[in-house]
Design a protein around this motif. Structure first.
Motif, short mmCIF file in Angstrom:
data_model
loop_
_atom_site.label_atom_id
_atom_site.label_comp_id
_atom_site.label_asym_id
_atom_site.label_seq_id
_atom_site.Cartn_x
_atom_site.Cartn_y
_atom_site.Cartn_z
N LYS A 129 0.96 4.26 -2.81
CA LYS A 129 0.63 5.53 -2.62
C LYS A 129 1.85 6.35 -3.37
N GLU B 28 0.88 -1.09 0.24
CA GLU B 28 0.03 -0.01 0.28
C GLU B 28 0.89 1.38 0.00
N LYS C 76 1.87 6.32 -7.26
CA LYS C 76 0.36 6.68 -7.95
C LYS C 76 0.59 7.99 -8.42
#
Length: 134
Positions: A38, A34, A41
């Motif tokens: 992030k 995760e 992205k």
């Protein structure tokens, strides 16, 4: 559940990477995934490729202009031929609406003219009766 993470060396020799084998839980793996997502992205709205898709550019090539003119001409001709019959029918319909179809419609609202037509009708009836008697 425990996952083993191995780091590989590109040189295919025994390195320090083989010594650094860690035991981590699946929760830590998910958190690391995760966090990496992030960090990696990117907002697609700010990309040049996205912006260029939304902007239409002018094409000044003579071949594209020629094809455009031919395509528009063909569309106009096809639509013109398809609608020509309807347009002619509408014109005839409205021309026939202007012409009086009966005596009553043409003298509507004019009493003096109406009385004159009644006299003409009476004279015509008399003439028809005389021709039958003769």
């Amino acid at each position: 559940m425990i996952a083993r993470v191995k780091q590989h060396c590109r040189c295919n020799r025994r390195c320090e990477f083989k010594k650094n084998i860690k035991n981590i839980t699946m929760k830590e793996v998910r958190e690391a995934i995760e966090q990496t997502r992030k960090e990696l992205k990117v907002e697609t709205v700010t990309l040049t490729s996205f912006i260029m898709k939304k902007i239409s550019m002018k094409d000044t090539r003579t071949s594209s202009i020629g094809f455009g003119i031919v395509a528009i001409t063909m569309l106009v001709l096809v639509l013109g031929f398809l609608s020509a019959g309807d347009i002619i029918g509408l014109v005839k319909y409205f021309e026939n609406r202007r012409k009086p179809t009966s005596v009553k419609r043409s003298v509507k609202g004019k009493k003096g003219r109406r009385l004159g037509l009644r006299k003409e009708l009476a004279i015509n009836r008399e003439n028809i009766a005389e021709t039958k008697n003769a």
